[in-house]
Scaffold this motif. Structure first.
Motif, PDB file in Angstrom:
ATOM      1  N   TYR A   1       0.840  -1.203   0.000  1.00  0.00           N
ATOM      2  CA  TYR A   1       0.000   0.000   0.000  1.00  0.00           C
ATOM      3  C   TYR A   1       0.876   1.254   0.000  1.00  0.00           C
ATOM      4  O   TYR A   1       0.664   2.195  -0.771  1.00  0.00           O
ATOM      5  CB  TYR A   1      -0.921  -0.049   1.222  1.00  0.00           C
ATOM      6  N   SER A   2       1.920   1.204   0.849  1.00  0.00           N
ATOM      7  CA  SER A   2       2.837   2.348   0.934  1.00  0.00           C
ATOM      8  C   SER A   2       3.540   2.582  -0.398  1.00  0.00           C
ATOM      9  O   SER A   2       3.672   3.721  -0.851  1.00  0.00           O
ATOM     10  CB  SER A   2       3.913   2.105   1.996  1.00  0.00           C
TER      11      SER A   2
ATOM     12  N   THR B   1       1.183   4.075  -2.986  1.00  0.00           N
ATOM     13  CA  THR B   1       0.929   5.504  -2.769  1.00  0.00           C
ATOM     14  C   THR B   1       2.163   6.352  -3.136  1.00  0.00           C
ATOM     15  O   THR B   1       2.039   7.498  -3.541  1.00  0.00           O
ATOM     16  CB  THR B   1       0.514   5.804  -1.312  1.00  0.00           C
ATOM     17  N   THR B   2       3.364   5.731  -2.997  1.00  0.00           N
ATOM     18  CA  THR B   2       4.582   6.441  -3.412  1.00  0.00           C
ATOM     19  C   THR B   2       4.560   6.661  -4.921  1.00  0.00           C
ATOM     20  O   THR B   2       4.877   7.757  -5.412  1.00  0.00           O
ATOM     21  CB  THR B   2       5.841   5.630  -3.019  1.00  0.00           C
TER      22      THR B   2
ATOM     23  N   VAL C   1       1.900   6.788  -6.799  1.00  0.00           N
ATOM     24  CA  VAL C   1       0.840   7.778  -7.055  1.00  0.00           C
ATOM     25  C   VAL C   1       1.390   9.193  -6.851  1.00  0.00           C
ATOM     26  O   VAL C   1       1.153  10.094  -7.665  1.00  0.00           O
ATOM     27  CB  VAL C   1      -0.371   7.531  -6.129  1.00  0.00           C
ATOM     28  N   THR C   2       2.167   9.378  -5.779  1.00  0.00           N
ATOM     29  CA  THR C   2       2.732  10.701  -5.484  1.00  0.00           C
ATOM     30  C   THR C   2       3.670  11.163  -6.592  1.00  0.00           C
ATOM     31  O   THR C   2       3.616  12.324  -7.018  1.00  0.00           O
ATOM     32  CB  THR C   2       3.509  10.661  -4.146  1.00  0.00           C
ATOM     33  N   ARG C   3       4.512  10.244  -7.068  1.00  0.00           N
ATOM     34  CA  ARG C   3       5.465  10.611  -8.125  1.00  0.00           C
ATOM     35  C   ARG C   3       4.721  11.011  -9.401  1.00  0.00           C
ATOM     36  O   ARG C   3       5.092  11.979 -10.069  1.00  0.00           O
ATOM     37  CB  ARG C   3       6.425   9.445  -8.427  1.00  0.00           C
ATOM     38  N   ILE C   4       3.674  10.245  -9.715  1.00  0.00           N
ATOM     39  CA  ILE C   4       2.888  10.574 -10.916  1.00  0.00           C
ATOM     40  C   ILE C   4       2.258  11.953 -10.733  1.00  0.00           C
ATOM     41  O   ILE C   4       2.276  12.792 -11.628  1.00  0.00           O
ATOM     42  CB  ILE C   4       1.780   9.519 -11.171  1.00  0.00           C
ATOM     43  N   ASP C   5       1.702  12.169  -9.542  1.00  0.00           N
ATOM     44  CA  ASP C   5       1.038  13.438  -9.237  1.00  0.00           C
ATOM     45  C   ASP C   5       1.984  14.621  -9.455  1.00  0.00           C
ATOM     46  O   ASP C   5       1.642  15.612 -10.103  1.00  0.00           O
ATOM     47  CB  ASP C   5       0.556  13.390  -7.784  1.00  0.00           C
ATOM     48  N   LEU C   6       3.210  14.484  -8.916  1.00  0.00           N
ATOM     49  CA  LEU C   6       4.197  15.558  -9.064  1.00  0.00           C
ATOM     50  C   LEU C   6       4.558  15.764 -10.536  1.00  0.00           C
ATOM     51  O   LEU C   6       4.657  16.894 -11.019  1.00  0.00           O
ATOM     52  CB  LEU C   6       5.470  15.214  -8.272  1.00  0.00           C
ATOM     53  N   PHE C   7       4.734  14.656 -11.250  1.00  0.00           N
ATOM     54  CA  PHE C   7       5.160  14.770 -12.643  1.00  0.00           C
ATOM     55  C   PHE C   7       4.040  15.331 -13.532  1.00  0.00           C
ATOM     56  O   PHE C   7       4.304  16.141 -14.420  1.00  0.00           O
ATOM     57  CB  PHE C   7       5.654  13.421 -13.174  1.00  0.00           C
ATOM     58  N   VAL C   8       2.817  14.895 -13.278  1.00  0.00           N
ATOM     59  CA  VAL C   8       1.693  15.437 -14.068  1.00  0.00           C
ATOM     60  C   VAL C   8       1.594  16.951 -13.839  1.00  0.00           C
ATOM     61  O   VAL C   8       1.301  17.716 -14.763  1.00  0.00           O
ATOM     62  CB  VAL C   8       0.366  14.723 -13.716  1.00  0.00           C
ATOM     63  N   GLY C   9       1.892  17.365 -12.618  1.00  0.00           N
ATOM     64  CA  GLY C   9       1.889  18.802 -12.299  1.00  0.00           C
ATOM     65  C   GLY C   9       2.890  19.557 -13.168  1.00  0.00           C
ATOM     66  O   GLY C   9       2.599  20.636 -13.684  1.00  0.00           O
TER      67      GLY C   9
END
Lengths: 280, 216
Positions: B187-188, B191-192, B194-202
């Protein structure tokens, strides 16, 4: 390729190929949104309800993120500010990181307080960056004016109208924290929520921090907990579509591609282990 | 005129940000001089910015209380503690820096530790124990039971003092705990990602719509 089985090829896809496919899966939905539904999840509903239920005149402390984490928190922070400025509440901005002041300027270039009739110093103000991490939080809780000699522009705190009535932690109704640091998200609990559990604590962290923060939410120390990714849901809920909704499709595209690669990698690995890797 | 200058400066800033973003991301291909340049620029800019902010803080939280009018003489104490840190570079008096470090670490740890017992231990324990007595539908009750079993078996896994507790049929308990922990690590890790994708999509969002100004 000669002499290599399909399993070998699947197990050793060059990372450049994977990155390129993931990149395409992200760019295409950004350029041509797929229009996938944006269901509003429970954490976002709780976040919205908590802000919506703030009594008029409530004082809210906003601890915004640092510059490095801004791309992740952009949509959640912007949407939250739109919501807060539309409510009859007063806001105190705070930066726990030196680079946070740049984030504040960027946020206010996207959300114009004047459009909501809000005036700096009367309805909101920024106390700047205070060094010390948890010791700074503790100092703010115990004696606000001693910890904040001036606002971020250098205006003495006594000259800021809305600061006149702020003495300590008892004057605040809510804390909203956006952070990429565990010591910050938990620090607010240790220095504020333990001392005054009546304060509602809304916490938005990087998604990778959710497993760490979840126990605090389950224990009731956090009123609403969300990752940074569902910013689009919040934009949808408050009717202010922004970068979050645009990012949602790209996000889904990248996740689906990664999921496919994980499944392929695992099938190849299991097949090899079971001795079925000889298929040419 | 001022608007045009602001616009030009903003545009230059966007181009620099776009160049540095691409340079940093280029490391996924392989380490290269462009990435090194961007990395060093980032470290240098961050250090310079932090230095300027630190100077501002020394002035705002120290010097302004002492000079030109003496508002509160006690503010000399943090300034002295700060100066002690620099004795690290003195050949014979370097030991003085330890006092500065000791005071800073001691204050920070105490501030966190005093409340840590309540925030991080007691409240969590109360919550975990009381969860068994929480009323709800079958799914909620099942979820609560799984949570308590996961808690007990994972905790049991780390009892290394008595090897007999890990032997024989008792050995199933830490094994179950290990399974729960593996699921938690999964799970951890997810979510890591997911966070990387989130930052990169930004950042992609910035490159496509703020730098290239493609129609949204």
């Amino acid at each position: 390729m000669a002499g290599k089985s399909i399993i070998d090829v699947l197990e050793n896809i060059p990372r450049e190929v994977i990155y390129t496919i993931v990149l395409i899966a992200m760019i295409l939905p950004l350029l041509r949104p797929l229009g996938l539904p944006v269901p509003v999840s429970e954490p976002i509903k709780k976040w919205y309800d908590a802000i919506e239920s703030l009594p008029p005149g409530s004082l809210v402390l906003i601890s915004h993120c640092n510059l490095g984490a801004y791309p992740a928190f952009d949509s959640m922070q912007v949407a939250t500010l739109h919501h807060l400025f539309s409510r009859p509440v007063k806001l105190v901005f705070f930066s726990i990181d030196a680079t946070g002041l740049v984030v504040y300027d960027t946020l206010l270039s996207k959300v114009d307080p004047k459009a909501y009739g809000k005036v700096y110093g009367v309805d909101y103000f920024h106390i700047g960056y205070i060094p010390g991490g948890e010791t700074a939080m503790k100092a703010l809780a115990e004696d606000f004016k001693a910890a904040v000699p001036s606002d971020y522009k250098g205006t003495p705190i006594d000259q800021i109208p809305m600061a006149k009535d702020i003495k300590d932690i008892r004057d605040f109704t809510m804390i909203i924290c956006f952070t990429s640091a565990g010591e910050t998200s938990i620090g607010w609990i240790r220095q504020w929520i333990v001392v005054r559990p009546e304060i509602k604590y809304l916490c938005c962290v990087l998604d990778m921090m959710l497993p760490t923060m979840r126990p605090y939410y389950e224990a009731g120390q956090v009123a609403a907990l969300t990752g940074s990714a569902p910013g689009g849901e919040y934009e949808f809920l408050i009717g202010k579509p922004g970068s979050g909704i645009k990012k949602a499709d790209a996000f889904t595209g990248a996740q689906l591609i990664l999921l496919v690669f994980i499944i392929i990698g695992n099938i190849a690995s299991i097949a090899k282990r079971m001795g079925k890797g000889g298929v040419r | 005129m001022a608007d045009i200058i602001t616009e030009i400066i903003t545009e230059i800033g966007i181009w620099i940000a776009a160049f540095l973003t691409i340079a940093i991301v280029s490391v996924v291909y392989r380490d290269n001089p462009l990435f090194k340049f961007a990395e060093h620029t980032y470290v240098g800019a961050a250090a310079g910015y932090s230095f300027a902010v630190a100077i501002g803080n020394i002035r705002g939280y120290g010097i302004e209380y002492l000079y030109p009018t003496l508002k509160d003489p006690w503010y000399i104490v943090p300034l002295i503690i700060g100066v002690l840190m620099y004795f690290r570079y003195h050949r014979t008096l370097y030991w003085l820096f330890r006092y500065g470090i000791a005071i800073v670490v001691g204050t920070s740890v105490t501030a966190a530790f005093v409340r840590s017992i309540e925030a991080d231990v007691l409240t969590q324990l109360r919550s975990t124990i009381s969860i068994l007595f929480t009323k709800g539908d079958a799914i909620t009750i099942l979820g609560n039971v799984v949570l308590v079993v996961a808690f007990i078996t994972s905790l049991y896994y780390f009892i290394f003092t008595f090897p007999s507790l890990h032997a024989g049929s008792l050995g199933y308990i830490p094994r179950i705990g290990r399974w729960f922990m593996m699921i938690a690590f999964g799970y951890s890790f997810a979510t890591t990602v997911v966070t990387r994708i989130d930052l990169f999509v930004g950042r992609l969002n910035f490159l496509l719509f703020e730098w290239l100004k493609l129609p949204a």
